[in-house]
Design a protein around this motif. Structure first.
Motif, PDB file in Angstrom:
ATOM      1  N   ILE A  54       0.808  -1.104   0.099  1.00  0.00           N
ATOM      2  CA  ILE A  54       0.045  -0.055   0.070  1.00  0.00           C
ATOM      3  C   ILE A  54       1.002   1.357   0.033  1.00  0.00           C
ATOM      4  N   SER A  55       1.998   1.213   0.763  1.00  0.00           N
ATOM      5  CA  SER A  55       2.917   2.216   0.909  1.00  0.00           C
ATOM      6  C   SER A  55       3.425   2.554  -0.712  1.00  0.00           C
ATOM      7  N   ALA A  56       3.953   1.595  -1.364  1.00  0.00           N
ATOM      8  CA  ALA A  56       4.509   1.638  -2.431  1.00  0.00           C
ATOM      9  C   ALA A  56       3.570   2.174  -3.503  1.00  0.00           C
ATOM     10  N   PHE A  57       2.200   1.589  -3.509  1.00  0.00           N
ATOM     11  CA  PHE A  57       1.304   2.345  -4.481  1.00  0.00           C
ATOM     12  C   PHE A  57       0.849   3.632  -4.275  1.00  0.00           C
ATOM     13  N   ALA A  58       0.646   3.848  -3.108  1.00  0.00           N
ATOM     14  CA  ALA A  58       0.216   5.211  -2.412  1.00  0.00           C
ATOM     15  C   ALA A  58       1.376   6.244  -2.693  1.00  0.00           C
ATOM     16  N   THR A  59       2.719   5.830  -2.990  1.00  0.00           N
ATOM     17  CA  THR A  59       3.758   6.619  -3.053  1.00  0.00           C
ATOM     18  C   THR A  59       4.123   7.170  -1.635  1.00  0.00           C
ATOM     19  N   VAL A  60       3.997   6.473  -0.583  1.00  0.00           N
ATOM     20  CA  VAL A  60       4.065   7.076   0.673  1.00  0.00           C
ATOM     21  C   VAL A  60       5.646   7.010   1.200  1.00  0.00           C
TER      22      VAL A  60
END
Length: 464
Positions: free
Chosen positions: A401-407
């Motif tokens: 999720i962190s990767a997809f949301a560029t967090v």
């Protein structure tokens, strides 16, 4: 057939193939590969050795996609040259490849033709071509103003902590990283590798400045332009009102929920005074959307807080901004559609304006593709890390999720992942930064629109 006719046919085919979506994707890939090359050079590293290409590619992707996931500590691994390369990649990624290209055209006096305007329109998620060049100019101006102001304020603290030269560069780096929602930091040299902003979790100047930069960068340049040029006798765009109201609501609710979940947790804010508890709860509500700076150790958060963090990461920032996620507007459209469906309303209305079928289709597609990308990436990583003892299902989903949301927030597993997992996360970061729909168009959009004119009988599929 003459060579001229063959040439014109090939040129026409290339024009059809080189759609705005493909141009944007190709531009990001080109910048990533160039960045990876420079980050692998011995001059970029404190040990003076060549960097592993897979790690260099991952780092460059994380910079250009303004994510912040890192396999090594930025401050202790990279030299000044390497940090400058990362800073440039973050700035290009935050502004967007097509925005930077448009600005270069303007600087060198090149004519911006219709095709370039179409590329720019796709890049900044505008509905029409009107004013996209002017918007590009404003984007650069706003960026310089906010990043400069942020660096000026942060320099008061960082010059004191790091010395004049290092402190000013750190302030500039952190300001750019925060405004671009990147999450990379240079705290490792003084406070230890991977500490992010934990050493400043009792410092309002640093945390509030970075939080403000994250919020302004995340709401989108179109919103900033609308607010700064708003006249008292003129209504703001519905888009602007939706973005501002949803952003404010998520920050307030997130702050209250984090404060409640962590209030008595001694590993995070339990032993702080109320002022610092509130400060850190606020920062924790802001950073998942979608900056990635950590003032608290994410692995020590309570289970509800980790779940809330994943939810905020998934929602992300707003369109035409520097953040990722499904975006605040998509989130509110889906909520409004759910409410309208439950009430049996045929029309979907927000701010006394009807949401079109195309907008609803786009929002639904974004959410569906986001879920598929995250689940698919998590499945691949689960298989690749089957024998990795430090990886759990929760860690994998959090990382995906962190990767997809560029967090860029992590529970601490990034550096221990295999090459397959890093490449998977790199692809997910690219999809998240470009946008799932744009990436989909780049991969599968047909050259011909003939199929769109075909009409089929209605299906008898039962739903529900």
């Amino acid at each position: 057939m003459s060579n001229g006719e063959n040439g014109s046919k090939i040129e026409l085919l290339l024009k059809k193939l080189f759609t705005p979506a493909r141009a944007i994707t190709a531009g990001f890939l080109m910048v990533i590969l160039i960045g990876a090359f420079f980050l692998c050079l011995p001059i970029s590293h404190t040990n003076g050795q060549w960097f592993n290409f897979a790690d260099g590619l991952f780092t460059a992707t994380s910079c250009v996609c303004v994510t912040g996931l890192a396999v090594v500590d930025t401050a202790t691994e990279f030299t000044l040259f390497g940090r400058i390369i990362m800073l440039l990649l973050i700035q290009i990624g935050g502004l967007g490849f097509m925005t930077m290209t448009t600005v270069m055209f303007i600087v060198f006096g090149k004519k911006i033709n219709l095709k370039n305007r179409m590329f720019m329109q796709e890049s900044v998620s505008e509905d029409n071509l009107k004013g996209v060049v002017r918007l590009a100019q404003r984007i650069v101006l706003y960026t310089l103003i906010f990043e400069g102001l942020g660096a000026f304020i942060l320099s008061f603290q960082f010059v004191k902590d790091f010395g004049a030269g290092e402190g000013i560069f750190t302030a500039i780096f952190m300001s750019v990283s925060a405004f671009c929602n990147a999450g990379f930091d240079l705290m490792g040299v003084k406070f230890g590798a991977g500490t992010s902003l934990i050493a400043y979790n009792n410092n309002p100047l640093v945390l509030l400045t970075i939080a403000c930069l994250i919020i302004v960068g995340g709401i989108g340049f179109a919103v900033i332009a609308d607010v700064t040029h708003h006249k008292l006798n003129k209504r703001m765009r519905t888009h602007t009102k939706v973005v501002l109201s949803v952003t404010a609501t998520l920050i307030v609710l997130g702050t209250c929920m984090f404060l409640g979940f962590e209030y008595n947790n001694p590993a995070t804010i339990g032993n702080m005074n109320f002022g610092n508890k509130l400060l850190n709860a606020l920062f924790q509500a802001v950073t998942p959307r979608t900056a990635g700076f950590a003032a608290l150790d994410q692995s020590l958060l309570t289970v509800p807080s980790r779940g809330l963090t994943m939810g905020l990461m998934f929602i992300g920032a707003s369109p035409a901004g520097t953040g990722g996620g499904i975006k605040t507007t998509t989130f509110i459209i889906m909520l409004a559609y759910l409410w309208a469906s439950m009430r049996g309303n045929n029309e979907l209305v927000i701010d006394k304006k009807e949401v079109t079928t195309n907008q609803l289709k786009k929002a639904t597609t974004i959410v569906t593709m986001a879920i598929l990308v995250i689940v698919g990436a998590s499945a691949v990583i689960s298989i690749a890390e089957l024998n990795n003892p430090v990886v759990t299902v929760e860690n994998i989903f959090f990382e995906s999720i962190s990767a997809f949301a560029t967090v860029g927030l992590s529970l601490g597993i990034t550096s221990s992942l295999s090459v397959v997992s890093k490449l998977t996360l790199g692809l997910v970061m690219l999809i998240g930064r470009i946008g799932p729909i744009t990436m989909g168009w780049a991969l599968v959009k047909k050259l011909s629109k003939i199929q769109n004119n075909i009409r089929y009988p209605h299906s008898d599929i039962m739903v529900g």
